[in-house]
Design an enzyme around this catalytic site. Structure first.
Site, PDB file in Angstrom:
ATOM      1  N   GLU A  23      -2.050  -8.650   3.914  1.00 15.74           N
ATOM      2  CA  GLU A  23      -2.073  -8.937   5.353  1.00 15.74           C
ATOM      3  C   GLU A  23      -3.409  -8.619   5.996  1.00 15.74           C
ATOM      4  OE1 GLU A  23      -1.102  -4.517   5.466  1.00 15.74           O
ATOM      5  OE2 GLU A  23      -1.389  -6.167   4.057  1.00 15.74           O
ATOM      6  N   HIS A  50      -3.642  -5.027   0.245  1.00 16.29           N
ATOM      7  CA  HIS A  50      -3.246  -5.489   1.586  1.00 16.29           C
ATOM      8  C   HIS A  50      -3.322  -7.019   1.678  1.00 16.29           C
ATOM      9  CE1 HIS A  50      -2.793  -1.688   3.755  1.00 16.29           C
ATOM     10  NE2 HIS A  50      -3.779  -1.233   3.006  1.00 16.29           N
ATOM     11  N   CYS A  63       0.838  -1.201   0.000  1.00 14.63           N
ATOM     12  CA  CYS A  63       0.000   0.000   0.000  1.00 14.63           C
ATOM     13  C   CYS A  63       0.874   1.252   0.000  1.00 14.63           C
ATOM     14  CB  CYS A  63      -0.998  -0.041   1.152  1.00 14.63           C
ATOM     15  SG  CYS A  63      -2.334   1.174   0.981  1.00 14.63           S
TER      16      CYS A  63
END
Length: 248
Positions: free
Chosen positions: A222, A220, A121
């Site tokens: 994660e 993202h 990001c």
């Protein structure tokens, strides 16, 4: 494959370790960063979390000098003066100029040393700016984040098309479903980088360096609802690149 004599060290770099003015955003962001550190540790990395704003440029460079790989995480917009633009744009928020300067210096040193680096990001955007690229300051189209709900619901699921010749496509496949939450994107790609991923509206979602082990993804991996195994495959890619350096 021959194993190195020590665990590989992964420096996970966040913008700041405290946002008292934005506690919900900080908690949500910290949850994703903590997952990255925990998943990396479970995969065998010696993972260390470092805050760019608190350390500053010199201390961050010193703390990461012996890192085998680096992951630069998400966060606030990069201050526009770092890519030759002006403030006052739609959606502009707080800037952390000390963190910007420190992370940009970190990317540039990684390029000189050949240290494998993944940007997520904001980290993806930091990579582009470090190589002289620019950012589109506000995405008008919907589909990149939700703005009228609490932060934990801000991420949007959408497809990304990856260049079949890219390293990312080799790791993730040509068609991936991702979780995004951003209002800025890469505009002019930096020197030595190439765009290798695009959202359905044509915005750049991934970049790779032409020769160095440096990769950025706008989404993202994660995130709590990210596709299973996506973060792990990216960390595995970092490990492979780091092992080449250790065993060279």
């Amino acid at each position: 494959m021959t194993e190195p004599h020590r665990p590989l060290t992964l420096a996970v770099v966040e913008v700041t370790n405290a946002r008292p003015h934005a506690r919900s955003y900080d908690a949500y962001t910290r949850g994703m960063i903590t997952r990255t550190v925990n998943d990396a540790t479970a995969l065998g990395w010696d993972a260390m979390l470092l805050s760019a704003e608190q350390l500053g440029t010199a201390a961050l460079l010193d703390a990461t000098e012996r890192a085998d790989a680096i992951a630069i995480m998400g966060g606030e917009d990069i201050a526009p003066e770092f890519y030759g633009a002006s403030g006052g744009y739609e959606g502009e928020g707080r800037h952390y100029r000390g963190a910007d300067a420190a992370e940009l210096a970190l990317v540039r040193r990684a390029a000189l040393s050949g240290t494998p680096l993944l940007g997520i990001c904001r980290g993806h955007q930091i990579i582009n700016v470090a190589f002289g690229g620019t950012l589109l300051q506000h995405v008008q189209e919907s589909g990149h984040r939700i703005t009228d709900l609490p932060v934990e619901y801000a991420l949007v699921e959408h497809p990304v098309q990856l260049d079949r010749s890219s390293t990312l496509a080799l790791r993730l496949g040509e068609h991936v479903t991702v979780q995004s939450g951003h209002h800025q994107v890469v505009d002019r790609v930096g020197r030595g980088l190439r765009a290798v991923g695009w959202s359905p509206d044509g915005h750049i979602e991934a970049i790779e360096h032409e020769v160095l082990p440096i990769t950025g993804v706008q989404w993202h991996p994660e995130a709590p609802l990210a596709a299973e195994g996506q973060l792990e495959r990216l960390l595995d890619g970092l490990e492979r690149e780091a092992l080449r350096g250790v065993l060279a």
